[in-house]
Design a protein around this motif. Structure first.
Motif, PDB file in Angstrom:
ATOM      1  N   ALA A 207       0.824  -1.209   0.000  1.00  0.00           N
ATOM      2  CA  ALA A 207       0.000   0.000   0.000  1.00  0.00           C
ATOM      3  C   ALA A 207       0.857   1.258   0.000  1.00  0.00           C
ATOM      4  CB  ALA A 207      -0.923  -0.007   1.221  1.00  0.00           C
ATOM      5  N   TYR A 208       1.949   1.260   0.761  1.00  0.00           N
ATOM      6  CA  TYR A 208       2.822   2.436   0.781  1.00  0.00           C
ATOM      7  C   TYR A 208       3.521   2.638  -0.561  1.00  0.00           C
ATOM      8  CZ  TYR A 208       2.508   3.967   5.643  1.00  0.00           C
ATOM      9  OH  TYR A 208       2.076   4.491   6.840  1.00  0.00           O
ATOM     10  N   LYS A 209       3.859   1.543  -1.245  1.00  0.00           N
ATOM     11  CA  LYS A 209       4.441   1.670  -2.579  1.00  0.00           C
ATOM     12  C   LYS A 209       3.437   2.307  -3.540  1.00  0.00           C
ATOM     13  CE  LYS A 209       7.603  -2.280  -2.224  1.00  0.00           C
ATOM     14  NZ  LYS A 209       7.879  -3.665  -2.679  1.00  0.00           N
ATOM     15  N   ARG A 210       2.179   1.858  -3.457  1.00  0.00           N
ATOM     16  CA  ARG A 210       1.156   2.423  -4.329  1.00  0.00           C
ATOM     17  C   ARG A 210       0.910   3.890  -3.992  1.00  0.00           C
ATOM     18  NH1 ARG A 210      -5.255   0.662  -5.050  1.00  0.00           N
ATOM     19  NH2 ARG A 210      -5.672   2.184  -6.715  1.00  0.00           N
ATOM     20  N   LEU A 211       0.880   4.194  -2.696  1.00  0.00           N
ATOM     21  CA  LEU A 211       0.684   5.576  -2.268  1.00  0.00           C
ATOM     22  C   LEU A 211       1.764   6.479  -2.848  1.00  0.00           C
ATOM     23  CD1 LEU A 211      -0.657   7.692  -0.302  1.00  0.00           C
ATOM     24  CD2 LEU A 211       1.081   7.001   1.348  1.00  0.00           C
TER      25      LEU A 211
END
Length: 221
Positions: A207-211
């Motif tokens: 999720a942090y990569k996508r963010l």
């Protein structure tokens, strides 16, 4: 010139420093030359970074700059040809130092927790940004849902509701990425690692990569 992103919220307890830490690490892994400015009196980012250095995971630098020098120092960093992004971790509410950081920024990244109270605070923050744009019209305001629980109705509803609330504000984006409520996020800080090192295969790391990818896309548009 380097891009300035400040991580700021209208209230504390939204996961601001966790956001700043993991976005900074994701940007560095993606090849961006990053420096972090920690303006939070609690020095959360700096404490984490101190643990990180003891592990030999130095990476980017973290600076603590006093309020009176913030304008001058960030402007100097912006002109540093060796930097791509300056990430500013702000105090947990809209204080004078946060206002100064916002004025100097190209974008404001703001976590939003899934509660009606946080929606109210985000509306207050959006009004603050709108006021800032009277003098600084190019600032981009980027929100995202943090500590999301898919089974909670408010976690599903808060994104669309916030988009509707902010739809008439220019350069204001609610990201599709949602950071889940996860044990790994609660635990990683004490290790000096990022979520990508502490729990690389977790939903939180993904999720942090996508963010971070969506933040970069916003800045490029």
């Amino acid at each position: 010139m380097a891009t300035v992103i400040c991580v700021a919220t209208q209230k504390g307890g939204t996961g601001k420093s966790s956001t700043a830490i993991n976005v900074a690490c994701a940007l560095e892994v993606a090849g961006y030359r990053v420096i972090v400015v920690d303006t939070d009196p609690q020095a959360t980012f700096s404490l984490w970074h101190r643990k990180r250095k003891k592990l030999g995971l130095n990476g980017f630098k973290v600076l603590q700059i006093p309020k009176g020098l913030l304008d001058e120092e960030i402007q100097a960093l912006r002109e540093d040809e060796k930097l791509d992004i300056i990430l500013v971790d702000c105090p947990g509410n809209i204080e004078d130092i946060t206002s100064t950081a916002v004025k100097l920024s190209d974008a404001v990244l703001s976590p939003l927790r899934p509660s009606s109270m946080d929606m109210t605070h985000s509306a207050d923050t959006a009004r603050f940004i709108k006021e800032m744009r009277n003098s600084y019209p190019d600032i981009r305001f980027i929100l995202f849902l943090n500590a999301a629980m898919p089974r909670w109705n408010i976690s599903r509803d808060i994104g669309p509701a916030t988009r509707e609330m902010l739809k008439n504000l220019p350069k204001t984006t609610v990201l599709e990425a949602k950071i889940p409520l996860a044990v790994a996020i609660a635990e990683f800080f004490g290790t000096g690692q990022s979520i990508f090192e502490y729990a690389p295969k977790s939903a939180a790391a993904t999720a942090y990569k996508r963010l971070t990818k969506e933040v970069i896309q916003c800045l490029q548009n």
